[in-house]
Motif scaffolding. Structure first.
Motif, PDB file in Angstrom:
ATOM      1  N   SER A 143      52.645  33.460  -1.725  1.00  0.00           N
ATOM      2  CA  SER A 143      54.064  33.645  -0.928  1.00  0.00           C
ATOM      3  C   SER A 143      54.771  32.411  -0.943  1.00  0.00           C
ATOM      4  CB  SER A 143      53.382  34.020   0.547  1.00  0.00           C
ATOM      5  OG  SER A 143      52.781  33.007   1.305  1.00  0.00           O
ATOM      6  N   MET A 165      58.625  32.010  -2.132  1.00  0.00           N
ATOM      7  CA  MET A 165      59.698  31.428  -1.002  1.00  0.00           C
ATOM      8  C   MET A 165      61.154  31.220  -1.372  1.00  0.00           C
ATOM      9  SD  MET A 165      57.975  29.071   1.384  1.00  0.00           S
ATOM     10  CE  MET A 165      56.232  29.252   2.247  1.00  0.00           C
ATOM     11  N   ASN A 185      53.193  31.268   3.390  1.00  0.00           N
ATOM     12  CA  ASN A 185      54.186  32.126   4.465  1.00  0.00           C
ATOM     13  C   ASN A 185      53.463  33.281   5.003  1.00  0.00           C
ATOM     14  OD1 ASN A 185      56.422  32.208   5.851  1.00  0.00           O
ATOM     15  ND2 ASN A 185      57.275  33.644   4.453  1.00  0.00           N
ATOM     16  N   HIS A 210      54.384  25.564   6.095  1.00  0.00           N
ATOM     17  CA  HIS A 210      54.966  27.019   6.160  1.00  0.00           C
ATOM     18  C   HIS A 210      56.530  27.040   6.837  1.00  0.00           C
ATOM     19  CE1 HIS A 210      54.893  26.679  10.717  1.00  0.00           C
ATOM     20  NE2 HIS A 210      53.604  26.065  10.465  1.00  0.00           N
ATOM     21  N   ILE A 211      57.009  28.164   6.683  1.00  0.00           N
ATOM     22  CA  ILE A 211      58.467  28.102   7.054  1.00  0.00           C
ATOM     23  C   ILE A 211      58.422  27.903   8.608  1.00  0.00           C
ATOM     24  CG2 ILE A 211      60.453  29.511   7.027  1.00  0.00           C
ATOM     25  CD1 ILE A 211      59.530  30.597   4.494  1.00  0.00           C
TER      26      ILE A 211
END
Length: 124
Positions: free
Chosen positions: A9, A13, A95, A112-113
């Motif tokens: 993931s 992104m 993510n 992470h976001i």
């Protein structure tokens, strides 16, 4: 040197969330060694064979993975590989919320976001 591992993931992104992944890692971590488990590379290759935005994101992710050092492991599932190898890394970028929780429970810091297209660190 700080070692940062990438999840599938994370490498997707840039297409899926508009994150300038390596620029953001430079901002958050500074100087680092990027690694990717072999199962992540295989998952990206498999996903890129499909169609649509996911396949495009996986294709871009596979290309970005070439900027990282590939590491071998014993398990075949990418998430399990990251949890198994996690203690060897300073951070794992993902993510994926369930994976993030597994990593934090295992004592591994996660990038992470946090905001729309910015990365942040969560520590166990």
């Amino acid at each position: 040197m700080t070692v940062v591992a990438m999840d599938t993931s994370a490498l997707m992104m840039p297409v899926e969330a508009g994150v300038r992944l390596f620029d953001e890692l430079d901002r958050v971590v500074g100087d680092y060694d990027c690694v990717v488990p072999r199962a992540v590379v295989e998952e990206l290759d498999s996903l890129s064979q499909g169609g649509g935005e996911e396949a495009t994101a996986a294709s871009v992710g596979a290309d970005l993975a070439t900027r990282c050092r590939t590491v071998d492991h014993e398990v075949s599932y990418a998430d399990d590989a990251l949890v198994e190898l996690g203690p060897r890394f300073d951070y794992v970028v993902t993510n994926d919320a369930p994976l993030r929780e597994r990593l934090l429970d295992a004592g591994v810091p996660v990038i992470h976001i946090r905001a729309q297209n910015k990365l942040a660190v969560s520590k166990p």
